[in-house]
Write a protein that holds these residues in place. Structure first.
Motif, PDB file in Angstrom:
ATOM      1  N   PHE A 265     -21.577  33.846   1.353  1.00  0.00           N
ATOM      2  CA  PHE A 265     -20.353  34.284   2.011  1.00  0.00           C
ATOM      3  C   PHE A 265     -19.309  34.712   0.982  1.00  0.00           C
ATOM      4  CE2 PHE A 265     -22.464  31.759   5.147  1.00  0.00           C
ATOM      5  CZ  PHE A 265     -22.104  32.286   6.366  1.00  0.00           C
ATOM      6  N   LYS A 266     -18.364  35.503   1.436  1.00  0.00           N
ATOM      7  CA  LYS A 266     -17.195  35.857   0.638  1.00  0.00           C
ATOM      8  C   LYS A 266     -16.012  35.087   1.202  1.00  0.00           C
ATOM      9  CE  LYS A 266     -14.218  39.714  -0.733  1.00  0.00           C
ATOM     10  NZ  LYS A 266     -13.967  41.182  -0.598  1.00  0.00           N
ATOM     11  N   MET A 267     -15.394  34.267   0.324  1.00  0.00           N
ATOM     12  CA  MET A 267     -14.307  33.419   0.806  1.00  0.00           C
ATOM     13  C   MET A 267     -13.294  33.211  -0.306  1.00  0.00           C
ATOM     14  SD  MET A 267     -14.463  29.563   2.382  1.00  0.00           S
ATOM     15  CE  MET A 267     -12.966  28.707   2.897  1.00  0.00           C
ATOM     16  N   LYS A 268     -12.041  33.542  -0.022  1.00  0.00           N
ATOM     17  CA  LYS A 268     -10.944  33.342  -0.957  1.00  0.00           C
ATOM     18  C   LYS A 268     -10.181  32.082  -0.574  1.00  0.00           C
ATOM     19  CE  LYS A 268     -10.993  36.870  -3.860  1.00  0.00           C
ATOM     20  NZ  LYS A 268     -10.993  36.706  -5.331  1.00  0.00           N
ATOM     21  N   LEU A 269     -10.152  31.123  -1.486  1.00  0.00           N
ATOM     22  CA  LEU A 269      -9.522  29.842  -1.182  1.00  0.00           C
ATOM     23  C   LEU A 269      -8.006  29.941  -1.105  1.00  0.00           C
ATOM     24  CD1 LEU A 269     -11.644  27.486  -3.466  1.00  0.00           C
ATOM     25  CD2 LEU A 269     -11.877  27.843  -1.006  1.00  0.00           C
ATOM     26  N   ASN A 270      -7.413  30.951  -1.744  1.00  0.00           N
ATOM     27  CA  ASN A 270      -5.951  31.047  -1.772  1.00  0.00           C
ATOM     28  C   ASN A 270      -5.385  31.766  -0.561  1.00  0.00           C
ATOM     29  OD1 ASN A 270      -7.175  33.414  -2.674  1.00  0.00           O
ATOM     30  ND2 ASN A 270      -5.357  34.032  -3.830  1.00  0.00           N
TER      31      ASN A 270
ATOM     32  N   PRO B 239     -14.790  32.562   6.211  1.00  0.00           N
ATOM     33  CA  PRO B 239     -15.875  33.078   5.370  1.00  0.00           C
ATOM     34  C   PRO B 239     -16.506  34.333   5.970  1.00  0.00           C
ATOM     35  CG  PRO B 239     -16.060  30.694   5.640  1.00  0.00           C
ATOM     36  CD  PRO B 239     -15.001  31.163   6.598  1.00  0.00           C
ATOM     37  N   GLU B 240     -16.746  35.336   5.129  1.00  0.00           N
ATOM     38  CA  GLU B 240     -17.364  36.593   5.557  1.00  0.00           C
ATOM     39  C   GLU B 240     -18.778  36.665   4.982  1.00  0.00           C
ATOM     40  OE1 GLU B 240     -16.960  41.392   4.712  1.00  0.00           O
ATOM     41  OE2 GLU B 240     -15.326  40.021   4.142  1.00  0.00           O
ATOM     42  N   PHE B 241     -19.762  36.763   5.844  1.00  0.00           N
ATOM     43  CA  PHE B 241     -21.141  36.787   5.391  1.00  0.00           C
ATOM     44  C   PHE B 241     -21.422  38.069   4.610  1.00  0.00           C
ATOM     45  CE2 PHE B 241     -25.668  37.776   5.966  1.00  0.00           C
ATOM     46  CZ  PHE B 241     -26.232  36.623   5.456  1.00  0.00           C
ATOM     47  N   VAL B 242     -21.938  37.896   3.378  1.00  0.00           N
ATOM     48  CA  VAL B 242     -22.238  39.059   2.538  1.00  0.00           C
ATOM     49  C   VAL B 242     -23.685  39.034   2.046  1.00  0.00           C
ATOM     50  CG1 VAL B 242     -19.853  39.379   1.768  1.00  0.00           C
ATOM     51  CG2 VAL B 242     -21.363  37.819   0.500  1.00  0.00           C
ATOM     52  N   GLY B 243     -24.492  38.105   2.519  1.00  0.00           N
ATOM     53  CA  GLY B 243     -25.889  38.062   2.136  1.00  0.00           C
ATOM     54  C   GLY B 243     -26.081  37.728   0.661  1.00  0.00           C
TER      55      GLY B 243
ATOM     56  N   PHE C 124     -10.166  31.720  -7.268  1.00  0.00           N
ATOM     57  CA  PHE C 124     -10.358  31.269  -5.882  1.00  0.00           C
ATOM     58  C   PHE C 124     -11.484  32.012  -5.151  1.00  0.00           C
ATOM     59  CE2 PHE C 124      -5.817  30.633  -6.906  1.00  0.00           C
ATOM     60  CZ  PHE C 124      -5.779  29.253  -6.827  1.00  0.00           C
ATOM     61  N   ASP C 125     -12.476  32.461  -5.901  1.00  0.00           N
ATOM     62  CA  ASP C 125     -13.629  33.133  -5.304  1.00  0.00           C
ATOM     63  C   ASP C 125     -14.725  32.091  -5.063  1.00  0.00           C
ATOM     64  OD1 ASP C 125     -15.565  34.833  -4.442  1.00  0.00           O
ATOM     65  OD2 ASP C 125     -15.330  36.295  -6.060  1.00  0.00           O
ATOM     66  N   ALA C 126     -14.622  31.402  -3.936  1.00  0.00           N
ATOM     67  CA  ALA C 126     -15.503  30.266  -3.672  1.00  0.00           C
ATOM     68  C   ALA C 126     -16.958  30.685  -3.522  1.00  0.00           C
ATOM     69  CB  ALA C 126     -15.030  29.533  -2.420  1.00  0.00           C
ATOM     70  N   GLY C 127     -17.211  31.808  -2.879  1.00  0.00           N
ATOM     71  CA  GLY C 127     -18.585  32.252  -2.649  1.00  0.00           C
ATOM     72  C   GLY C 127     -19.304  32.592  -3.937  1.00  0.00           C
ATOM     73  N   TYR C 128     -18.639  33.358  -4.796  1.00  0.00           N
ATOM     74  CA  TYR C 128     -19.268  33.744  -6.069  1.00  0.00           C
ATOM     75  C   TYR C 128     -19.435  32.538  -6.978  1.00  0.00           C
ATOM     76  CZ  TYR C 128     -20.218  36.516 -10.255  1.00  0.00           C
ATOM     77  OH  TYR C 128     -20.800  37.059 -11.376  1.00  0.00           O
ATOM     78  N   SER C 129     -18.455  31.653  -6.981  1.00  0.00           N
ATOM     79  CA  SER C 129     -18.544  30.436  -7.779  1.00  0.00           C
ATOM     80  C   SER C 129     -19.714  29.575  -7.315  1.00  0.00           C
ATOM     81  CB  SER C 129     -17.238  29.646  -7.683  1.00  0.00           C
ATOM     82  OG  SER C 129     -17.318  28.446  -8.403  1.00  0.00           O
ATOM     83  N   ALA C 130     -19.909  29.470  -6.008  1.00  0.00           N
ATOM     84  CA  ALA C 130     -21.028  28.687  -5.477  1.00  0.00           C
ATOM     85  C   ALA C 130     -22.360  29.314  -5.862  1.00  0.00           C
ATOM     86  CB  ALA C 130     -20.917  28.581  -3.961  1.00  0.00           C
TER      87      ALA C 130
END
Length: 305
Positions: A50-55, A61-65, A271-277
């Motif tokens: 997902f793409k999710m900005k914590l700030n 969350p936006e699903f981005v595969g 704050f890029d939670a998806g990429y960090s994960a």
């Protein structure tokens, strides 16, 4: 015959009772690890798609595969931090093993002087990484640091240890070696004390030199132990965060940017939670594969002894 049958049945019941008791005692630990480790890991796997900005307030969350994973292939900053981490791990672990093994051979004695020196040698290892980083950051300061002050007596001009791209990585590696070589020393010393003394004495009586004894007897016996030491230190070196964060925070520029620091910045600075994960999941998978490879190598070495 009847007594033997009763004895077997009693042993079976006892075995089942022991297994039940073992699982009973393990259950609280398994529940704790499941809540604190497994669930966060599974959530990270889920979040990595997902793409999710914590700030952003009320962010959904936006699903981005697989976009977060594909992004790694073109992330130049990630490539630099990966190379930095690999360089740091290879050089620091190599130096730690060489220094640790050499000191272990020098201190492999039960005499009082060896015990006192070993106790002193352990001081860096028991210090907190943040304290080590703070201490060395002050000592390596280009204007007020004690290291440059001591070097001035040798006619060496002041060195900008932590603010130069040429010396920052060297300084970080040397600090890591200073702190963790004692750990390698303790493990290697235990392995050296467990060597078969009859083999060493026989080789000595036959006139073998110390170098031959080390290569033909000592090294093959402690090779499986050294493999485990290298594995633990290599994985730990890849996870380095505290000391580097305190000393340089990845700088100057990205000269000492390590993977854990980069993952931390992606998640808690940008704050890029998806990429960090996604980065964290790939990191865990790679470290797992490295660990499995080292364990298989150790098994092959033990089979050859």
């Amino acid at each position: 015959m009847a007594n033997r049958k009763k004895h077997v049945q009693k042993n079976i019941r006892k075995s089942k009772s022991d297994k039940a008791a073992s699982w009973l005692f393990l259950t609280p630990t398994m529940i704790f690890l499941g809540v604190t480790a497994l669930l966060p890991l599974l959530y990270s796997v889920y979040l990595s798609f997902f793409k999710m900005k914590l700030n952003l307030p009320n962010a959904v969350p936006e699903f981005v595969g697989l976009s977060n994973y594909i992004r790694m292939l073109t992330d130049e900053a990630l490539h630099v931090s990966t190379l930095n981490t690999l360089l740091f791990a290879v050089v620091s672990v190599t130096l730690e093993v060489l220094v640790g093994l050499f000191v272990a051979m020098a201190l492999c004695s039960d005499k009082m002087w060896a015990r006192i020196i070993t106790s002193i040698f352990l001081i860096p290892m028991i210090m907190a990484p943040v304290a080590v980083g703070t201490l060395w950051r002050m000592m390596l300061d280009s204007t007020t640091g004690v290291i440059n002050y001591l070097l001035s007596f040798l006619g060496i001009p002041s060195i900008t240890w932590l603010s130069s791209t040429k010396t920052a990585m060297i300084a970080v590696i040397l600090v890591n070696v200073w702190q963790l070589a004692p750990w390698v020393t303790i493990i290697c010393a235990a392995g050296l004390k467990a060597l078969p003394q009859d083999s060493l004495e026989a080789a000595s009586v036959d006139g073998a030199s110390n170098g031959v004894i080390f290569r033909k007897i000592v090294l093959p016996y402690i090779a499986p132990l050294l493999t485990i030491v290298v594995m633990l230190r290599f994985v730990d070196a890849f996870k380095v965060f505290d000391t580097v964060y305190v000393m340089t925070n990845g700088g100057p520029g990205n000269a000492t940017e390590m993977l854990p620091n980069y993952i931390y910045k992606q998640g808690l600075k940008f704050f890029d939670a998806g990429y960090s994960a996604a980065l964290a999941i790939v990191f865990v998978v790679i470290m797992t594969l490295v660990t499995v490879g080292f364990l298989k190598m150790r098994d092959r070495m033990e089979a050859q002894i």
